[in-house]
Scaffold this motif. Structure first.
Motif: not given
Ligand SMILES: Cc1cc2nc3c(=O)[nH]c(=O)nc-3n(C[C@H](O)[C@H](O)[C@H](O)COP(=O)(O)O)c2cc1C
Length: 352
Positions: A169-173
């Motif tokens: 959830p904290l990553a863009d990918y």
């Protein structure tokens, strides 16, 4: 300026120089306005070079490869040198020290590095905290996942699934790294049956997140095609090609060191893997090309082979942070030369 700094840095052991670089970049966390100013000055936002991959917008196609900022300590400073995106990690669930030092070697005449770091990193909790604090995100931040060394291979999926819950959830990918040569057995997870299980389990945790697989250059062309099939079947969004190689097409005295070789000697095989994957997927699978890029010509070669985005690591060590701007300027010149209005039109080749 890097030309003056490089001889000093190269007198330090490679890992010490790396820590010095990360420390210098991390100072920008306390002075984000300087990083912003510098990024604007470099014109990191290049409309003709902008790309959309997996629904994400990249203001330019040049990214920082995994391994440079393993612990997400220097994202502000790194954005300040102009990349379109940053990939942090590899992160493992629990912090681990990695292999004994020395574990990074410069093959200066070959513009290459050999590393056997072994996923030294601060662990998922620490990285999660830093990602939460990183509000300035002028480009996507990817998080690259790996397994802890002491997790048995049969339980590797637990590590990746746990990371997906915690860091997804904290990553863009998210990148599933199954291609480091420095964690025993890891690369076996690229084999189709194991790969299918792992990719589908992580996909189920992160049904909507841009999810990429990073592969090794040492797979045969046949194995690359098999990996592409599984990636498409499991509905991943992109392939990162490639990690470092176990091949030694260099004669340097340090070539005998154990670990993965990166930089110029990796360039041709990494480009070939991109080409094989692009052709096999008939251009349907976006590819992030990485391996031996140290100029705009090198980046252009990867794009013509089928890469939509590129990443750099060793090239930064040998050429300094100015390399990013040089690549962006050079890619714009290529577009003008080929009378193309966008980089997207060059992916997979240009007529004539
Ligand atoms: C010192 C070092 C550490 C690296 N650590 C990682 C890592 O943790 N995870 C990963 O996926 N790739 C890692 N890589 C591989 C790079 O991301 C990249 O795939 C490879 O170096 C090829 O690119 P280059 O020729 O531009 O360096 C590392 C590379 C180097 C040189």
């Amino acid at each position: 300026m890097y030309a003056a700094l490089r001889p000093l840095l190269f007198r330090l052991p490679a890992e010490t120089a790396h820590h010095a670089g990360i420390w210098a970049l991390s100072l920008a966390e306390g002075a984000p306005n300087i990083a912003r100013w510098h990024r604007n000055r470099l014109k990191a936002q290049r409309p003709a070079l902008a790309m959309t991959v997996a629904g994400l917008t990249f203001s330019n196609p040049v990214g920082i490869a995994a391994g440079l900022d393993k612990n997400a300590e220097a994202m502000t400073g790194l954005f300040g040198i102009g990349p379109g995106f940053i990939e942090v990690g590899t992160v493992t669930p629990r912090a681990q020290e990695g292999n004994a030092t020395p574990r990074v070697f410069r093959l200066i005449e070959d513009e290459a590095l050999i590393n056997r770091m072994g996923f030294n990193n601060a662990g998922a909790d620490a990285v999660a905290g830093r990602l939460r604090e990183q509000t300035w995100r002028p480009g996507p931040i990817g998080v690259n996942f790996g397994k802890n060394r002491d997790t048995p291979l049969e339980r590797a999926t637990d590590d990746y699934v746990g990371l997906a819950h915690q860091l997804g959830p904290l990553a863009d990918y998210v990148v599933l790294n199954l291609s480091s040569p420095n964690t025993p057995g890891l690369r076996a997870l690229q084999e189709p049956d194991a790969l299918r299980v792992l990719l589908s389990l992580v996909r189920a945790v992160l049904p909507k997140k841009p999810l990429f697989l990073k592969i090794a250059p040492d797979l045969s062309d046949h194995a690359v095609r098999q990996a592409v099939d599984v990636v498409l079947e499991c509905k991943l969004d992109a392939l990162i090609a490639t990690n470092t190689t176990l091949e030694r097409n260099v004669t340097h005295a340090l070539a005998k060191e154990t670990g993965g070789l990166s930089g110029r000697p990796l360039k041709a095989r990494a480009t070939e893997v991109i080409r094989v994957a692009f052709e096999h997927s008939e251009g349907t699978l976006p590819i992030i090309g990485v391996g031996g890029i140290s100029s705009a010509d090198d980046a252009w070669e990867k794009i013509l082979a089928g890469a939509s985005l590129v990443q750099i690591y060793s090239g930064l060590v040998f050429n300094g942070p100015g390399l990013i701007r040089a690549i962006l300027d050079g890619l714009e010149a290529k577009l003008a030369q080929h009378k193309l209005s966008s980089l997207q039109a060059a992916v997979g080749g240009v007529a004539g």
